[in-house]
Design an enzyme around this catalytic site. Structure first.
Site, PDB file in Angstrom:
ATOM      1  CG  HIS A   2      11.352   3.050 -18.585  1.00  0.00           C
ATOM      2  ND1 HIS A   2      10.672   3.381 -19.533  1.00  0.00           N
ATOM      3  CD2 HIS A   2      12.638   2.908 -19.395  1.00  0.00           C
ATOM      4  CE1 HIS A   2      10.951   3.522 -20.734  1.00  0.00           C
ATOM      5  NE2 HIS A   2      12.122   3.438 -20.655  1.00  0.00           N
TER       6      HIS A   2
ATOM      7  CB  SER B  13       2.456   5.475  12.302  1.00  0.00           C
ATOM      8  OG  SER B  13       1.317   4.864  12.795  1.00  0.00           O
TER       9      SER B  13
ATOM     10  CE  LYS C 210       3.981   3.670   8.454  1.00  0.00           C
ATOM     11  NZ  LYS C 210       4.101   3.561   6.993  1.00  0.00           N
TER      12      LYS C 210
ATOM     13  CD  GLU D 214       4.031  10.924   2.592  1.00  0.00           C
ATOM     14  OE1 GLU D 214       3.059  10.177   2.292  1.00  0.00           O
ATOM     15  OE2 GLU D 214       4.743  10.814   3.720  1.00  0.00           O
TER      16      GLU D 214
END
Ligand code: ARG
Length: 459
Positions: free
Chosen positions: A157, A278, A284, A291
């Site tokens: 979980h 970024s 970043k 992704e």
């Protein structure tokens, strides 16, 4: 003017829109090599069987080699009017060698031709997927070997469950990707029957030798039923199914890498090679490759659904619907191969943050199960009661804002008087993982044994 290949009974040529919807050359040119390989085998067989002359076969062979080199060097001019790769190649062959080219299509149809080309193309991709999956597994095994004893939290979980080893976690993916690999191998074996010689649908009256062409083209045997040979595409669906399951596994690993590389987790550092910055936030380092791989399952599984829908309800044998089989498979294969290569690179280059893995493993009451097991072993307590006592201790620790090993013996004894100082030995994460030696468990000794086994497979 009517079509040079099939225009005999046509007075007029097709409408421009008809040409546009009918043409597949824009995508099936990717099967040029398979098409020419298949034609060469077919011509050689026709000559061996005395169906065409050796001189014609030789002219065809030479001509096809020229066509192939024109395609490979980029000088070949593809024409939409010629619909597809098969007719583009044949038209160019005719321009190069004249009359003998007209004999190549004896005892053959574009129906068995396209079934052959596509099958060989998919077969190549299955082989490529198998190679790429072994490279990925090799990279994961290397990570497992390095971190056979690094502890990290195992989750259910996405809540801290029990400590596990980094190596064990890496090897879980090796199991999954290895099953993917064998799925491709199984599919490859099933697809390895040669449709060439089925002709349009009913077979041919020419005395062809289907064993010869099947053999020459690397197939185990010729397909036994001509109707099935030209009209089924389940080999492509099976490939897409294998690809979908693989992409699903890639997506799960990607998700973990996205989570693990976040500032909140800091389990891993992804290399600069597999991340991007970024344009506004200078700090970043985004896990874009992970992704994108997390998302690729969408188009890959989408291809499987799309092709299943194309095939459903089609009467035997060939219908033009089936020309819609290729783009889906091409796109899925391209994205699968890209993903496997990216994942292999990312896994090889990532750096586990061992101290932060260990800190996380030690927090969240991760050894509560070890404590309950200790109560069972040391105090002969029934597990259900041990579970309850441990729960009370967890609550106590939570209230005190500390973790289980930080409780004092007096704290523990306040909950259950028989607890002794020996309990502290099982509360450490290293002891916890080291104790899980039953087969398949996370103990470093197990991980090392499994690493050895996999190293023998992915040498
Ligand atoms: N371009 C066609 C395809 O991809 C080749 C087969 C054409 N056969 C036919 N009977 N029209 O399916």
């Amino acid at each position: 003017s009517s079509n040079a290949m099939w225009g005999g009974r046509f007075a007029e040529g097709p409408d421009a829109i008809m040409e546009a919807i009918n043409a597949s050359i824009g995508f099936d040119k990717r099967m040029a090599r398979q098409d020419i390989t298949g034609s060469r085998a077919h011509a050689a067989m026709l000559a061996a069987q005395g169906i065409i002359s050796d001189t014609d076969a030789e002219a065809i062979r030479e001509g096809l080699l020229t066509v192939l080199s024109e395609i490979e060097t980029g000088t070949f001019e593809f024409s939409t009017k010629l619909e597809d790769i098969h007719m583009n190649v044949e038209a160019r062959l005719t321009a190069l060698i004249g009359a003998p080219a007209g004999r190549l299509h004896t005892a053959r149809s574009r129906n068995d031709q396209v079934a052959l080309d596509f099958r060989m193309w998919v077969r190549d991709q299955a082989d490529a997927a198998i190679d790429a999956l072994s490279a990925l597994c090799k990279a994961l095994v290397a990570q497992a070997e390095a971190g056979a004893e690094w502890v990290m939290p195992g989750f259910t979980h996405l809540q801290t469950a029990q400590p596990v080893t980094w190596g064990h976690h890496m090897l879980a993916y090796v199991e999954m990707f290895s099953r993917d690999l064998t799925r491709f191998a199984d599919a490859r074996e099933r697809m390895n029957e040669c449709p060439l010689g089925a002709a349009a649908l009913a077979g041919t009256s020419f005395p062809i030798d289907r064993e010869m062409t099947a053999n020459e083209l690397g197939f185990d045997r010729p397909a036994a039923n001509s109707l099935d040979a030209v009209s089924d595409r389940d080999f492509a669906l099976e490939f897409l199914s294998c690809a979908s399951i693989t992409a699903m596994h890639l997506s799960r690993l990607s998700e973990e890498l996205v989570i693990w590389s976040s500032a909140q987790f800091r389990f891993v550092q992804l290399s600069d090679k597999w991340t991007t910055g970024s344009s506004i936030m200078p700090q970043k380092k985004n896990p874009d490759a992970a992704e994108l791989m997390r998302a690729k399952i969408g188009r890959i599984f989408g291809a499987q659904v799309a092709l299943t829908m194309v095939m459903k309800g089609l009467p035997l044998t060939y219908s033009k619907d089936m020309q819609e089989d290729k783009e889906q498979v091409f796109d899925a294969a391209d994205n699968l191969m890209l993903s496997l290569a990216a994942m292999t690179g990312m896994v090889s280059d990532m750096q586990a943050n061992v101290p932060s893995l260990e800190a996380a493993a030690s927090s969240g009451f991760s050894t509560a199960t070890d404590l309950a097991d200790w109560l069972v072993r040391a105090l002969d307590m029934p597990f259900r009661e041990a579970h309850h006592v441990t729960g009370t201790l967890v609550k106590m620790a939570e209230d005190k804002g500390c973790d289980l090993p930080d409780l004092t013996l007096e704290d523990m004894q306040a909950v259950h008087g028989a607890i002794t100082t020996d309990v502290f030995t099982v509360l450490g994460v290293h002891n916890s993982v080291a104790s899980r030696t039953a087969y398949g468990g996370t103990a470093p000794v197990n991980v090392r044994a499994q690493v050895k086994r996999w190293q023998g497979i992915y040498a």
